[in-house]
Write a protein that holds these residues in place. Structure first.
Motif: not given
Length: 318
Positions: A202, A207, A224
């Motif tokens: 992350t 995204g 993403w």
């Protein structure tokens, strides 16, 4: 994030030779890369040696299942340079006619996925390695693969390649190869700000529909979901994506370290209900992307953040 889902995943699980040396990066023999056949993954020869498995006292974000630490001796073996890709799995599926458990809707419909249209983890019919919820490229790691699916792939390679000994790595082999002589939280050290150079997790990358991770690291790597294998720096032994990108199945049952083998072999029982996955994935934060981190799932579970990396036994020297 994944720890919060263990109860749901566990419910599905219930139903269905050479002298060893210290494994420091400086003294370890040079690793060699080979491809044994056209259908075979590229493999790295891992030297035998000893290492301390588990997390030490004082390591932040450690979990109780990483204890107790123990000295483990590992025999030489070969390990995939990369995670198994979509293209490699497609070759297997076309040649063998094999359908994954997600495609057969075994136990549950489809694959257990996270998707931006309804941002929660759920079983979704029609999802499989062919369509995990986003458009994957051939050089990205295959996902929605169960432990049982991985075993089918291993058996096919043993029959197809002309080279025997294909298998999943043991948990000890996996951690030994990931550390590659390191004793820090991650193969490259303890600095979480370097994660975008070494792993896919992350970060600040936007995204689908402009979504952002709540626990994003400070960097941005442009991915993403899964990234093409080999997009980040390798560890000291030339292995890519050992942390992040996708969780990787190993052979072991999920069992306490107390009483576990110290020879690098898999820790298994006849009534094994959960199998270990290692390494973390594209949806995991820095606390999960550690060399000692462990998680488990039932052998029939398949998620769009879980794939595999192959190992192969090598003959003992004469």
């Amino acid at each position: 994030m994944h720890k919060m889902l263990i109860a749901m995943w566990a419910a599905v699980a219930a139903f269905h030779g050479a002298p060893a040396r210290s494994a420091d990066a400086a003294s370890a023999p040079r690793t060699e890369v080979a491809r044994d056949c056209e259908a075979c993954p590229e493999m790295v020869s891992i030297p035998g040696g000893e290492f301390v498995m588990g997390s030490p006292a004082g390591e932040s974000d450690r979990d109780d299942d990483e204890l107790p630490q123990r000295q483990v001796r590992v025999k030489p073996f070969a390990l995939g340079k990369y995670e198994v890709t979509v293209a490699q799995w497609r070759q297997f599926a076309l040649a063998s006619g094999y359908q994954t458990e997600a495609e057969r809707n075994l136990y549950e419909p489809g694959c257990f996925t996270w998707e931006p249209q309804k941002p929660e983890w759920a079983w979704r019919a029609g999802r499989s390695w062919r369509d995990p919820g986003w458009n994957q490229k051939d050089n990205e790691p295959v996902v929605c693969i169960s432990w049982s699916d991985a075993q089918a792939y291993v058996r096919w390679l043993d029959q197809r390649s002309g080279v025997k000994g294909w298998r999943l790595p043991t948990e000890a082999e996996w951690e030994y190869a990931t550390r590659a002589g390191s004793t820090t939280r991650r193969p490259w050290g303890n600095d979480p700000d370097l994660l975008c150079e070494h792993s896919n997790g992350t970060d600040k990358t936007k995204g689908p529909n402009g979504r952002a991770w709540n626990d994003a690291r400070v960097c941005r790597d442009g991915y993403w979901y899964t990234a093409p294998v080999g997009s980040y720096r390798p560890n000291a032994w030339g292995l890519y994506d050992m942390l992040g990108n996708v969780w990787e199945w190993v052979q072991d049952c999920y069992l306490p370290y107390a009483g576990a083998p110290t020879d690098g072999s898999a820790h298994e029982t006849k009534d094994c209900k959960g199998r270990v996955v290692r390494g973390g994935a594209w949806d995991d934060h820095t606390d999960v992307l550690r060399s000692a981190e462990r998680f488990w799932l039932g052998p029939g579970n398949r998620n769009n953040n879980i794939g595999l990396r192959l190992a192969r036994s090598v003959p003992a020297p004469p």
